[in-house]
Every structure is written in C-alpha cells, then in structure tokens.
Design a protein around this motif. Sequence first.
Motif, mmCIF file in Angstrom:
data_model
loop_
_atom_site.group_PDB
_atom_site.id
_atom_site.type_symbol
_atom_site.label_atom_id
_atom_site.label_comp_id
_atom_site.label_asym_id
_atom_site.label_seq_id
_atom_site.Cartn_x
_atom_site.Cartn_y
_atom_site.Cartn_z
ATOM 1 N N VAL A 247 7.792 12.936 -8.574
ATOM 2 C CA VAL A 247 6.704 12.515 -7.792
ATOM 3 C C VAL A 247 7.492 11.322 -6.783
ATOM 4 O O VAL A 247 8.048 10.397 -7.357
ATOM 5 N N GLN A 248 7.474 11.681 -5.662
ATOM 6 C CA GLN A 248 7.730 10.596 -4.628
ATOM 7 C C GLN A 248 6.747 9.736 -3.612
ATOM 8 O O GLN A 248 6.044 10.639 -3.360
ATOM 9 N N ALA A 249 6.730 8.473 -3.798
ATOM 10 C CA ALA A 249 5.728 7.802 -3.075
ATOM 11 C C ALA A 249 6.435 6.619 -2.373
ATOM 12 O O ALA A 249 7.445 6.151 -2.636
ATOM 13 N N ASP A 250 5.820 6.840 -0.897
ATOM 14 C CA ASP A 250 6.312 5.776 -0.092
ATOM 15 C C ASP A 250 5.254 4.557 0.180
ATOM 16 O O ASP A 250 4.152 4.747 0.196
ATOM 17 N N PHE A 251 5.895 3.444 0.043
ATOM 18 C CA PHE A 251 5.076 2.233 -0.061
ATOM 19 C C PHE A 251 5.409 1.332 0.919
ATOM 20 O O PHE A 251 6.621 1.363 1.562
ATOM 21 N N GLN A 252 4.627 0.483 1.555
ATOM 22 C CA GLN A 252 4.816 -0.390 2.531
ATOM 23 C C GLN A 252 4.222 -1.944 2.146
ATOM 24 O O GLN A 252 3.248 -2.035 1.922
ATOM 25 N N LEU A 253 5.016 -2.997 2.100
ATOM 26 C CA LEU A 253 4.650 -3.922 1.722
ATOM 27 C C LEU A 253 3.744 -4.916 2.991
ATOM 28 O O LEU A 253 4.224 -4.635 4.054
ATOM 29 N N ASN A 254 2.657 -5.415 2.790
ATOM 30 C CA ASN A 254 1.887 -5.925 3.575
ATOM 31 C C ASN A 254 2.338 -7.232 4.088
ATOM 32 O O ASN A 254 2.708 -8.176 3.412
ATOM 33 N N SER A 255 2.217 -7.565 5.382
ATOM 34 C CA SER A 255 2.957 -8.814 5.911
ATOM 35 C C SER A 255 1.769 -9.824 5.679
ATOM 36 O O SER A 255 0.731 -9.549 5.472
ATOM 37 N N ARG B 155 0.824 -1.180 -0.046
ATOM 38 C CA ARG B 155 0.072 -0.057 0.021
ATOM 39 C C ARG B 155 0.907 1.290 0.170
ATOM 40 O O ARG B 155 2.034 1.407 0.427
ATOM 41 N N CYS B 156 0.419 2.181 -0.536
ATOM 42 C CA CYS B 156 1.097 3.718 -0.558
ATOM 43 C C CYS B 156 0.620 4.607 0.748
ATOM 44 O O CYS B 156 -0.462 4.596 0.992
ATOM 45 N N ASN B 157 1.775 4.599 1.570
ATOM 46 C CA ASN B 157 1.255 5.607 2.685
ATOM 47 C C ASN B 157 1.293 6.998 2.520
ATOM 48 O O ASN B 157 0.852 7.888 3.272
ATOM 49 N N ALA B 158 2.130 7.427 1.477
ATOM 50 C CA ALA B 158 2.368 9.105 1.336
ATOM 51 C C ALA B 158 2.956 9.317 -0.019
ATOM 52 O O ALA B 158 3.562 8.319 -0.814
ATOM 53 N N ILE B 159 2.528 10.275 -0.696
ATOM 54 C CA ILE B 159 3.164 10.800 -2.129
ATOM 55 C C ILE B 159 3.039 12.311 -2.088
ATOM 56 O O ILE B 159 2.389 12.906 -1.722
ATOM 57 N N LYS B 160 4.312 12.650 -2.646
ATOM 58 C CA LYS B 160 4.270 14.226 -2.512
ATOM 59 C C LYS B 160 5.227 14.458 -3.976
ATOM 60 O O LYS B 160 5.967 13.590 -4.696
ATOM 61 N N LEU B 161 5.350 15.790 -4.195
ATOM 62 C CA LEU B 161 6.069 16.226 -5.167
ATOM 63 C C LEU B 161 7.483 16.665 -4.483
ATOM 64 O O LEU B 161 7.678 17.401 -3.680
ATOM 65 N N VAL B 162 8.625 16.461 -5.299
ATOM 66 C CA VAL B 162 9.875 16.999 -4.980
ATOM 67 C C VAL B 162 10.487 17.856 -6.013
ATOM 68 O O VAL B 162 10.158 17.442 -7.383
ATOM 69 N N ALA B 163 11.746 18.025 -5.972
ATOM 70 C CA ALA B 163 12.571 19.153 -6.882
ATOM 71 C C ALA B 163 11.476 20.167 -7.455
ATOM 72 O O ALA B 163 11.460 20.383 -8.531
ATOM 73 N N THR B 164 10.901 20.982 -6.423
ATOM 74 C CA THR B 164 9.848 21.946 -6.764
ATOM 75 C C THR B 164 10.431 23.111 -6.712
ATOM 76 O O THR B 164 9.784 24.145 -6.718
ATOM 77 N N GLU B 165 11.679 23.302 -6.051
ATOM 78 C CA GLU B 165 12.309 24.696 -5.911
ATOM 79 C C GLU B 165 13.607 24.820 -6.966
ATOM 80 O O GLU B 165 14.199 23.783 -7.477
ATOM 81 N N PRO B 166 13.730 26.091 -7.220
ATOM 82 C CA PRO B 166 14.734 26.412 -8.244
ATOM 83 C C PRO B 166 16.068 26.193 -7.794
ATOM 84 O O PRO B 166 16.348 26.340 -6.415
ATOM 85 N N ILE B 167 17.012 25.810 -8.449
ATOM 86 C CA ILE B 167 18.526 25.391 -8.007
ATOM 87 C C ILE B 167 19.586 26.622 -8.557
ATOM 88 O O ILE B 167 20.863 26.514 -8.145
#
Length: 249
Positions: free
Chosen positions: A241-249, A211-223
Amino acid sequence: MLERQEADIVLLQEVNIDFKDKLMRQPWIRQTYWISDPEGDVLTSGLVILSKFKPEFCGFCNFRSSPKSMLLLKLVINDSVFSVVNLHLKAGLTSRQAALRAAQIEQAIEIQRSCGFDDALIGGDFNIPIGHDEFPHPDDKAEEIPAVLDEQGYLEIWPLLHPNDEGLTYDYVHNDLAGLVCDLIIKDKRRPIRGNRFDRFYTHRSNKMWRCNAIKLVATEPIGVDPERNISIFTSDHYAVQADFQLNS
C-alpha cells in the motif's frame, strides 16, 4: 520494487534475517535510508522501518501474551513532528483470534500514547477480514478492531479516498502466491471468495499536521512464472500500500 517507489518512509513486516541482510547490502538503501534496526535487535518481530529522515526516537514493544509486536518512529520534517507506528497483528479467523487482535490494538494505542504518539499514523498488517461472510468458519463473529479504533478516534484512510473500492491487499483470485498460502493454511480448501484488505493505514481525527492526498496498491503484477507449480510469481503474497502525505503549512 522498493527502489522504484522512492518512498520517504517504508513500513515492512515479516522481515527475516536473510532479507534484512540483503537490504542492508544494497548501496541505494545504505545511501538513502535510516533503518530502524541496523544491528538486528528487533528481528524477532519481523518489523522494520526505513526512513529518509533521521529518526528522533525509535522504540519497539511486544504485545502482552503474544509474539506479535509494534515499532514506533518519531521524525521531525520541516520542523513538524511526524510519528509512525508499524505493527503486525494476530492472524486467524476464529473469535478468539479476533479478540486477540482487538486486545493488541488496544495495547498499541495505550503504548503509543504513553510515548507521546497521540496522533501517529498507524500502518501495517492488521489481519482484519473485511467481511466475515467470506469465511465459512463455524466460530466466526464480527471483527472488533474497527470499532475499537473508531472509539479511539481513528479513521482508516483507504475507504475515505476509495469508498467504492475494497482495496484487497490479499487477493486470492489474482495473486497466485496468496492463493497458495491460503490453501496451505486452510486445510479444508474453503478459500475466501475474493480476498481481504489486511494491510491498512489509520489516522487520528484530531490530526491537523498532515493529510493523505492519495493511496493505492502497488506490486500487484506478477514478476515471473514458476513452471513447476504453474503459477505466477509475485513480489509477496500481500500487495503493498502506497500513500502520499502532505504536511500542512
């Protein structure tokens, strides 16, 4: 940016030979990741997957009647299979281009199922405008891909976790590079008002393994800043787009 994120799996699109070679020369890449294309066999696609886990299977497929393509990777993590599809669909705002995208996603689903990727995570650059009212193009019509994916049992992750946030990965207002590219492509300067969520992740309704626990945008600021053009420099014209997934036990 990639090194700071410390991601387990990275999906890249529009990778050219120079960027690929620079990646391969980075010690942290060579020490940390398996790369889907170490010899450059799929560079015509521009698709690369980096994985901290050794792939059990890696396959590359072209879409019919199109230069676009998809990359499939199957991993075994803690005795569980985690399948990933990285794709890049046809860009453009016309009805014909929207129909090509729909045909490509239908082919992608057909291919992944034939390879045993029934419940794969699908990610990449879908080039789907989130609201065609944003585009004053005379040939506009409703985008077909969301309906195709819904019929096949797929759900987009971003609106599930952020129902009140458009999640614009192509931001013409704040990302000067996206605005510049947009103006070069749309010659009459009729730029979309806000932007689009081109870059997405989809999961299948039948998936019970993770399941996906979180998702967010990254690299959104100028360098940095380009003084000649008087614009801010971003990592890319697309936000990541960065998404965090957790494997179900």
